[in-house]
Design a protein around this motif. Structure first.
Motif, short mmCIF file in Angstrom:
data_model
loop_
_atom_site.label_atom_id
_atom_site.label_comp_id
_atom_site.label_asym_id
_atom_site.label_seq_id
_atom_site.Cartn_x
_atom_site.Cartn_y
_atom_site.Cartn_z
N GLY A 32 -16.85 -11.16 -13.03
CA GLY A 32 -15.89 -10.49 -13.90
C GLY A 32 -15.42 -9.20 -13.25
N LEU A 33 -14.11 -8.96 -13.26
CA LEU A 33 -13.56 -7.79 -12.56
C LEU A 33 -12.25 -7.38 -13.22
N ARG A 34 -12.06 -6.07 -13.35
CA ARG A 34 -10.80 -5.50 -13.81
C ARG A 34 -10.49 -4.32 -12.91
N ALA A 35 -9.56 -4.47 -11.98
CA ALA A 35 -9.20 -3.41 -11.05
C ALA A 35 -7.71 -3.13 -11.15
N GLU A 36 -7.36 -1.88 -11.36
CA GLU A 36 -5.97 -1.48 -11.44
C GLU A 36 -5.36 -1.40 -10.05
N PRO A 37 -4.02 -1.43 -9.95
CA PRO A 37 -3.38 -1.26 -8.64
C PRO A 37 -3.82 0.05 -7.97
N GLY A 38 -4.09 -0.02 -6.69
CA GLY A 38 -4.53 1.17 -5.98
C GLY A 38 -6.01 1.48 -6.14
N SER A 39 -6.79 0.53 -6.62
CA SER A 39 -8.24 0.74 -6.78
C SER A 39 -8.97 0.50 -5.47
N LEU A 40 -10.11 1.14 -5.33
CA LEU A 40 -11.04 0.86 -4.23
C LEU A 40 -12.21 0.08 -4.83
N VAL A 41 -12.31 -1.20 -4.47
CA VAL A 41 -13.33 -2.09 -5.01
C VAL A 41 -14.35 -2.38 -3.92
N ALA A 42 -15.61 -2.05 -4.16
CA ALA A 42 -16.69 -2.28 -3.20
C ALA A 42 -17.50 -3.50 -3.65
N ILE A 43 -17.55 -4.51 -2.81
CA ILE A 43 -18.35 -5.71 -3.08
C ILE A 43 -19.65 -5.56 -2.30
N GLU A 44 -20.71 -5.17 -2.98
CA GLU A 44 -21.96 -4.86 -2.30
C GLU A 44 -22.99 -5.95 -2.57
N GLY A 45 -24.01 -5.97 -1.70
CA GLY A 45 -25.08 -6.94 -1.87
C GLY A 45 -25.69 -7.28 -0.53
N PRO A 46 -26.81 -7.98 -0.53
CA PRO A 46 -27.46 -8.35 0.73
C PRO A 46 -26.68 -9.43 1.45
N SER A 47 -26.90 -9.54 2.74
CA SER A 47 -26.27 -10.59 3.52
C SER A 47 -26.72 -11.96 3.00
N GLY A 48 -25.76 -12.88 2.86
CA GLY A 48 -26.08 -14.20 2.35
C GLY A 48 -25.95 -14.34 0.85
N SER A 49 -25.42 -13.32 0.18
CA SER A 49 -25.30 -13.38 -1.28
C SER A 49 -23.90 -13.74 -1.74
N GLY A 50 -23.05 -14.22 -0.85
CA GLY A 50 -21.72 -14.68 -1.25
C GLY A 50 -20.64 -13.62 -1.22
N ARG A 51 -20.91 -12.47 -0.61
CA ARG A 51 -19.93 -11.38 -0.59
C ARG A 51 -18.63 -11.79 0.10
N THR A 52 -18.75 -12.37 1.30
CA THR A 52 -17.56 -12.73 2.07
C THR A 52 -16.77 -13.83 1.37
N CYS A 53 -17.48 -14.78 0.78
CA CYS A 53 -16.79 -15.86 0.06
C CYS A 53 -16.00 -15.31 -1.12
N LEU A 54 -16.57 -14.36 -1.84
CA LEU A 54 -15.86 -13.74 -2.95
C LEU A 54 -14.63 -13.00 -2.46
N LEU A 55 -14.76 -12.29 -1.35
CA LEU A 55 -13.63 -11.58 -0.76
C LEU A 55 -12.50 -12.54 -0.40
N LEU A 56 -12.84 -13.64 0.25
CA LEU A 56 -11.83 -14.61 0.67
C LEU A 56 -11.23 -15.35 -0.53
N ALA A 57 -12.04 -15.60 -1.53
CA ALA A 57 -11.51 -16.27 -2.73
C ALA A 57 -10.52 -15.38 -3.47
N LEU A 58 -10.79 -14.08 -3.54
CA LEU A 58 -9.90 -13.16 -4.24
C LEU A 58 -8.61 -12.90 -3.49
N THR A 59 -8.57 -13.25 -2.21
CA THR A 59 -7.34 -13.07 -1.43
C THR A 59 -6.67 -14.40 -1.11
N GLY A 60 -7.09 -15.47 -1.79
CA GLY A 60 -6.42 -16.76 -1.64
C GLY A 60 -6.80 -17.53 -0.41
N ARG A 61 -7.91 -17.18 0.24
CA ARG A 61 -8.33 -17.90 1.45
C ARG A 61 -9.38 -18.96 1.18
#
Length: 341
Positions: A32-61
């Motif tokens: 769940g996420l609500r970020a306004e235009p111009g927000s700085l969103v930090a996706i934190e967590g240990p390696s292997g916890s799906g951080r990169t996949c979430l990043l790519l999914a939110l950018t249409g990759r």
């Protein structure tokens, strides 16, 4: 079409019950996420916890399988191609890597030429060469200033090879390359990896300045900075919280599942420009094209293993088809990023 001056340049990012499933299970769920235009969103967590996949999914990759998200009002996963057109990737290992053999100037010229070729208007393409060159230089200088990269301060100025750059300088170069396209969303992976405390502070100051200028920034990190909108991915119960401490949900159930999906994402070129040739871009639209996603039906070469797996063949086939569709969906709408294999 001219941009509306009253409309913020950055894009609002909204997610509700967002989830992505790999061949071995869920990589992340209930984001769940609500970020306004111009927000700085930090996706934190240990390696292997799906951080990169979430990043790519939110950018249409990458194509999500549960819930939905919206970027600038474009609903995911239905409008993945449109989201890719308004977002750009900074450093994402295996997806948008810098070429260590190229110089800083070569990277900048390459990106500017690709941007002009595939994202410019027809009128811009027929302008006088001197006007086009001046516009290209202005766009490069604007991106370098926004990224805080001073070419004259480098060991060999613009002729410095990427392999000779410090980690923070390489990060600034990647950000500058992404900003040449003037995206509404900037996404970065491993933002604070291998950075000293001083360099980490400079990196976050850079991203805050980009966000303050209006571009929404999504940054994967090991530890979110103070004041950022925070999403935490975990390998356990998946709990997370934003900057105000309110629960937002997310997480991978198994680190290995996230590793599999991360590998799946890095096998997928973020644009046909990264795939290297226009012929490869043409192949992306052909039915049945696969980007190398793992086949869940492989394995069990012996008769005993085949018999043991026979009862699960239907589920495995469904997982395989779903994974292949995920990769195929993420490969269309190319030629926006780097132009190298």
């Amino acid at each position: 079409m001219e941009a509306n001056p009253d409309e913020p340049h950055g894009a609002a990012v909204v997610a509700d019950g967002f989830g992505l499933k790999g061949p071995r299970g869920w990589v992340f769920r209930e984001v769940g996420l609500r970020a306004e235009p111009g927000s700085l969103v930090a996706i934190e967590g240990p390696s292997g916890s799906g951080r990169t996949c979430l990043l790519l999914a939110l950018t249409g990759r990458m194509k999500a399988h549960e819930g939905h998200a919206e970027v600038a009002g474009l609903r995911l996963p239905r409008r993945m191609a449109a989201v890719r057109r308004i977002s750009a990737l900074g450093p994402v290992p295996g997806v948008s890597d810098l070429d260590p053999a190229l110089t800083v100037d070569e990277h900048l010229r390459e990106r500017a030429l690709l941007q002009r070729r595939y994202d410019g208007s027809v009128r811009a393409l027929v302008r006088h060469p001197a006007e086009r060159a001046a516009a290209t230089r202005a766009r490069i200088d604007e991106a370098l200033a926004a990224a805080g990269l001073d070419r004259d301060a480098l060991p060999k100025s613009g002729r410095t090879s990427v392999r000779d750059l410090e980690r923070l300088e390489a990060l600034r170069l990647s950000v500058a390359l992404a900003l040449i396209g003037r995206p509404r969303v900037l996404a970065l992976d491993d933002t604070d990896l291998k950075l000293s405390d001083a360099d980490r502070a400079e990196a976050w100051a850079l991203l805050r300045s980009v966000a303050d200028a209006g571009t929404t920034v999504l940054a994967v990190c090991s530890e979110a900075p103070e004041g950022a909108l925070r999403i935490t991915t975990t390998a356990g119960d998946g709990a997370s919280a934003d900057a105000d401490g309110e629960p937002t949900g997310t997480g991978a159930e198994d680190p290995d599942e996230a590793d599999d999906a991360d590998a799946q994402a890095t096998d997928e070129p973020q644009d046909a420009a990264e795939a290297g040739t226009s012929a490869q871009a043409a192949d992306e639209d052909r039915p049945g094209t696969d980007a190398g996603a793992p086949d869940a039906r492989s394995g069990g070469d012996t008769p005993a293993a085949q018999a043991a797996d026979e009862t699960d063949s239907t589920d495995d086939t469904e997982n395989t088809i779903e994974t292949e569709n995920t990769i195929e969906e993420g490969e269309s709408d190319a030629f926006a990023e780097t132009g190298r294999a």
